[in-house]
Design an enzyme around this catalytic site. Sequence first.
Site, PDB file in Angstrom:
ATOM      1  N   TYR A   1      65.194   6.394  52.861  1.00  0.00           N
ATOM      2  CA  TYR A   1      65.227   7.601  52.027  1.00  0.00           C
ATOM      3  C   TYR A   1      63.965   8.448  52.140  1.00  0.00           C
ATOM      4  CZ  TYR A   1      69.214   5.260  49.934  1.00  0.00           C
ATOM      5  OH  TYR A   1      70.416   4.632  49.740  1.00  0.00           O
TER       6      TYR A   1
ATOM      7  N   HIS B   1      66.801  14.398  48.617  1.00  0.00           N
ATOM      8  CA  HIS B   1      66.882  13.814  47.274  1.00  0.00           C
ATOM      9  C   HIS B   1      65.535  13.244  46.826  1.00  0.00           C
ATOM     10  CE1 HIS B   1      69.980  13.642  44.370  1.00  0.00           C
ATOM     11  NE2 HIS B   1      70.436  12.427  44.555  1.00  0.00           N
TER      12      HIS B   1
ATOM     13  N   TYR C   1      66.780   3.657  41.771  1.00  0.00           N
ATOM     14  CA  TYR C   1      67.604   4.619  42.496  1.00  0.00           C
ATOM     15  C   TYR C   1      67.840   5.826  41.595  1.00  0.00           C
ATOM     16  CZ  TYR C   1      68.357   1.280  46.256  1.00  0.00           C
ATOM     17  OH  TYR C   1      68.165   0.400  47.282  1.00  0.00           O
TER      18      TYR C   1
ATOM     19  N   ASN D   1      70.303   7.683  40.529  1.00  0.00           N
ATOM     20  CA  ASN D   1      71.327   7.828  39.495  1.00  0.00           C
ATOM     21  C   ASN D   1      71.089   6.976  38.254  1.00  0.00           C
ATOM     22  OD1 ASN D   1      72.413   9.537  41.363  1.00  0.00           O
ATOM     23  ND2 ASN D   1      74.218   8.301  41.790  1.00  0.00           N
TER      24      ASN D   1
ATOM     25  N   ASP E   1      64.753  17.389  42.931  1.00  0.00           N
ATOM     26  CA  ASP E   1      65.363  18.291  43.905  1.00  0.00           C
ATOM     27  C   ASP E   1      66.369  19.204  43.214  1.00  0.00           C
ATOM     28  OD1 ASP E   1      66.731  15.594  43.751  1.00  0.00           O
ATOM     29  OD2 ASP E   1      68.291  16.696  44.813  1.00  0.00           O
TER      30      ASP E   1
ATOM     31  N   ASN F   1      72.809  13.980  39.304  1.00  0.00           N
ATOM     32  CA  ASN F   1      73.042  12.677  38.673  1.00  0.00           C
ATOM     33  C   ASN F   1      71.768  12.010  38.156  1.00  0.00           C
ATOM     34  OD1 ASN F   1      75.834  12.746  38.891  1.00  0.00           O
ATOM     35  ND2 ASN F   1      75.785  11.919  40.966  1.00  0.00           N
TER      36      ASN F   1
END
Length: 186
Positions: free
Chosen positions: A14, A19, A64, A66, A91, A112
Amino acid sequence: MKLIVGLGNYGSQYEATRHNAGWIALDQLIEKYGFTQQKNEHNSIIFFSTVNNEKVLFVKPQTYMNNSGIAIQAIMHYYKIEIKDLVILHDEKDFPVGKNQFKMNGSAAGHNGIKSVIQYLGTQNFNRYRIGIGQPEQGWKIIDWVLSKFKPEELENIILASKSISNFVNDWTKGTTFQNIMNLYN
Protein backbone atom coordinates in the site's frame (compact mmCIF):
# COMPACT_ATOMS: atom_id res chain seq x y z
CA MET A 1 -2.82 17.69 23.61
CA LYS A 2 -3.37 17.56 19.85
CA LEU A 3 -4.06 14.42 17.83
CA ILE A 4 -3.17 14.35 14.14
CA VAL A 5 -4.12 11.11 12.40
CA GLY A 6 -3.16 10.07 8.90
CA LEU A 7 -5.53 7.53 7.39
CA GLY A 8 -4.04 4.71 5.36
CA ASN A 9 -3.37 1.01 5.06
CA TYR A 10 -0.32 -0.72 6.45
CA GLY A 11 1.86 -3.07 4.42
CA SER A 12 4.40 -2.53 1.67
CA GLN A 13 1.80 -3.22 -1.03
CA TYR A 14 0.00 0.00 0.00
CA GLU A 15 3.01 2.32 0.07
CA ALA A 16 2.55 5.35 -2.19
CA THR A 17 -1.05 4.44 -3.01
CA ARG A 18 -3.75 7.07 -3.32
CA HIS A 19 -5.57 5.73 -0.26
CA ASN A 20 -2.40 6.32 1.79
CA ALA A 21 -2.27 10.05 1.05
CA GLY A 22 -2.99 10.69 4.74
CA TRP A 23 0.07 8.71 5.79
CA ILE A 24 2.19 10.45 3.16
CA ALA A 25 1.13 13.85 4.53
CA LEU A 26 1.65 12.70 8.12
CA ASP A 27 5.18 11.57 7.28
CA GLN A 28 5.99 15.14 6.22
CA LEU A 29 4.74 16.47 9.56
CA ILE A 30 6.72 13.87 11.50
CA GLU A 31 9.81 14.75 9.47
CA LYS A 32 9.37 18.45 10.21
CA TYR A 33 8.49 18.26 13.90
CA GLY A 34 10.27 15.07 14.92
CA PHE A 35 9.28 12.85 17.80
CA THR A 36 10.67 11.90 21.17
CA GLN A 37 9.03 8.52 21.49
CA GLN A 38 7.28 5.96 19.31
CA LYS A 39 4.81 3.40 20.63
CA ASN A 40 2.73 0.66 19.11
CA GLU A 41 -0.51 0.79 21.05
CA HIS A 42 -4.24 1.10 20.51
CA ASN A 43 -3.89 -0.59 17.10
CA SER A 44 -1.67 2.29 15.98
CA ILE A 45 1.83 3.57 15.63
CA ILE A 46 1.96 6.72 17.75
CA PHE A 47 4.74 9.29 17.40
CA PHE A 48 4.94 11.57 20.45
CA SER A 49 6.09 15.12 19.82
CA THR A 50 5.97 18.53 21.46
CA VAL A 51 5.34 21.71 19.48
CA ASN A 52 5.20 25.07 21.28
CA ASN A 53 5.07 23.25 24.62
CA GLU A 54 1.94 21.38 23.48
CA LYS A 55 1.98 17.59 23.27
CA VAL A 56 1.16 16.36 19.77
CA LEU A 57 0.44 12.76 18.83
CA PHE A 58 1.04 11.87 15.18
CA VAL A 59 -0.82 8.62 14.55
CA LYS A 60 -0.95 5.92 11.89
CA PRO A 61 -3.77 3.49 12.67
CA GLN A 62 -2.88 -0.13 11.93
CA THR A 63 -6.48 -1.27 11.51
CA TYR A 64 -6.69 -0.79 7.75
CA MET A 65 -8.55 2.19 6.38
CA ASN A 66 -12.10 0.95 6.85
CA ASN A 67 -11.64 0.37 10.59
CA SER A 68 -9.69 3.52 11.44
CA GLY A 69 -12.34 4.70 13.87
CA ILE A 70 -11.57 1.83 16.26
CA ALA A 71 -8.01 3.04 16.82
CA ILE A 72 -8.88 6.73 16.91
CA GLN A 73 -11.62 6.22 19.49
CA ALA A 74 -9.28 4.18 21.70
CA ILE A 75 -6.52 6.81 21.56
CA MET A 76 -8.90 9.68 22.24
CA HIS A 77 -10.38 7.85 25.21
CA TYR A 78 -7.05 6.76 26.68
CA TYR A 79 -5.37 10.16 26.32
CA LYS A 80 -8.57 12.13 27.06
CA ILE A 81 -8.36 14.12 23.83
CA GLU A 82 -11.26 16.39 22.96
CA ILE A 83 -12.82 16.28 19.50
CA LYS A 84 -11.73 19.89 18.84
CA ASP A 85 -8.11 18.73 19.22
CA LEU A 86 -8.33 16.13 16.45
CA VAL A 87 -7.38 16.48 12.77
CA ILE A 88 -7.76 13.62 10.30
CA LEU A 89 -5.58 13.66 7.16
CA HIS A 90 -7.20 11.68 4.36
CA ASP A 91 -7.45 11.15 0.62
CA GLU A 92 -10.21 12.94 -1.29
CA LYS A 93 -11.17 11.60 -4.72
CA ASP A 94 -13.42 14.58 -5.44
CA PHE A 95 -10.37 16.87 -5.58
CA PRO A 96 -7.75 16.68 -8.32
CA VAL A 97 -4.19 15.89 -7.27
CA GLY A 98 -2.79 19.16 -6.01
CA LYS A 99 -6.00 20.49 -4.51
CA ASN A 100 -6.10 20.06 -0.76
CA GLN A 101 -8.34 21.62 1.84
CA PHE A 102 -8.81 21.93 5.57
CA LYS A 103 -12.41 21.33 6.58
CA MET A 104 -14.46 21.35 9.75
CA ASN A 105 -17.24 18.79 10.03
CA GLY A 106 -19.18 17.03 7.31
CA SER A 107 -20.36 13.65 6.14
CA ALA A 108 -18.16 10.78 5.02
CA ALA A 109 -19.04 11.48 1.37
CA GLY A 110 -18.48 7.81 0.55
CA HIS A 111 -15.06 7.58 2.24
CA ASN A 112 -15.09 4.37 4.29
CA GLY A 113 -12.25 5.46 6.58
CA ILE A 114 -14.11 8.64 7.49
CA LYS A 115 -17.32 6.63 7.82
CA SER A 116 -15.56 4.45 10.42
CA VAL A 117 -14.32 7.52 12.31
CA ILE A 118 -17.84 8.98 12.37
CA GLN A 119 -19.26 5.65 13.55
CA TYR A 120 -16.79 5.20 16.42
CA LEU A 121 -16.65 8.82 17.54
CA GLY A 122 -20.41 9.20 17.25
CA THR A 123 -20.10 12.52 15.42
CA GLN A 124 -19.09 13.98 12.09
CA ASN A 125 -17.98 17.18 13.79
CA PHE A 126 -14.21 16.83 13.58
CA ASN A 127 -11.44 18.59 11.68
CA ARG A 128 -9.97 17.21 8.48
CA TYR A 129 -7.32 17.86 5.91
CA ARG A 130 -8.54 16.52 2.57
CA ILE A 131 -5.83 15.54 0.08
CA GLY A 132 -6.82 15.43 -3.58
CA ILE A 133 -6.15 12.13 -5.33
CA GLY A 134 -8.31 12.74 -8.41
CA GLN A 135 -11.21 10.85 -9.91
CA PRO A 136 -10.69 7.37 -11.33
CA GLU A 137 -9.43 7.32 -14.88
CA GLN A 138 -11.70 5.93 -17.57
CA GLY A 139 -12.44 2.25 -16.98
CA TRP A 140 -11.19 2.15 -13.38
CA LYS A 141 -13.31 1.03 -10.44
CA ILE A 142 -13.05 3.31 -7.40
CA ILE A 143 -11.55 0.58 -5.20
CA ASP A 144 -8.85 -0.15 -7.77
CA TRP A 145 -8.18 3.57 -8.21
CA VAL A 146 -7.68 4.37 -4.53
CA LEU A 147 -5.42 1.34 -4.12
CA SER A 148 -3.33 2.27 -7.17
CA LYS A 149 0.08 3.88 -6.82
CA PHE A 150 0.55 7.56 -7.48
CA LYS A 151 2.46 8.48 -10.61
CA PRO A 152 5.88 9.87 -9.58
CA GLU A 153 4.90 13.46 -10.40
CA GLU A 154 1.64 13.08 -8.45
CA LEU A 155 3.46 11.73 -5.42
CA GLU A 156 5.89 14.64 -5.55
CA ASN A 157 2.91 17.01 -5.71
CA ILE A 158 1.36 15.39 -2.60
CA ILE A 159 4.66 15.65 -0.71
CA LEU A 160 5.20 19.30 -1.67
CA ALA A 161 1.62 20.25 -0.79
CA SER A 162 1.98 18.53 2.58
CA LYS A 163 5.20 20.38 3.31
CA SER A 164 3.57 23.69 2.34
CA ILE A 165 0.82 23.34 4.95
CA SER A 166 3.02 21.81 7.64
CA ASN A 167 3.16 25.11 9.53
CA PHE A 168 -0.49 24.59 10.48
CA VAL A 169 0.74 22.45 13.39
CA ASN A 170 2.84 25.35 14.66
CA ASP A 171 -0.11 27.75 14.36
CA TRP A 172 -2.61 25.31 15.87
CA THR A 173 -0.44 24.59 18.90
CA LYS A 174 -0.07 28.34 19.47
CA GLY A 175 -3.84 28.59 19.88
CA THR A 176 -4.98 29.48 16.37
CA THR A 177 -8.53 28.21 15.97
CA PHE A 178 -9.24 25.64 13.31
CA GLN A 179 -11.52 28.15 11.58
CA ASN A 180 -8.52 30.47 11.30
CA ILE A 181 -6.34 27.57 10.13
CA MET A 182 -8.82 27.12 7.28
CA ASN A 183 -8.69 30.84 6.50
CA LEU A 184 -4.89 30.85 6.50
CA TYR A 185 -4.23 27.68 4.50
CA ASN A 186 -7.21 27.06 2.19
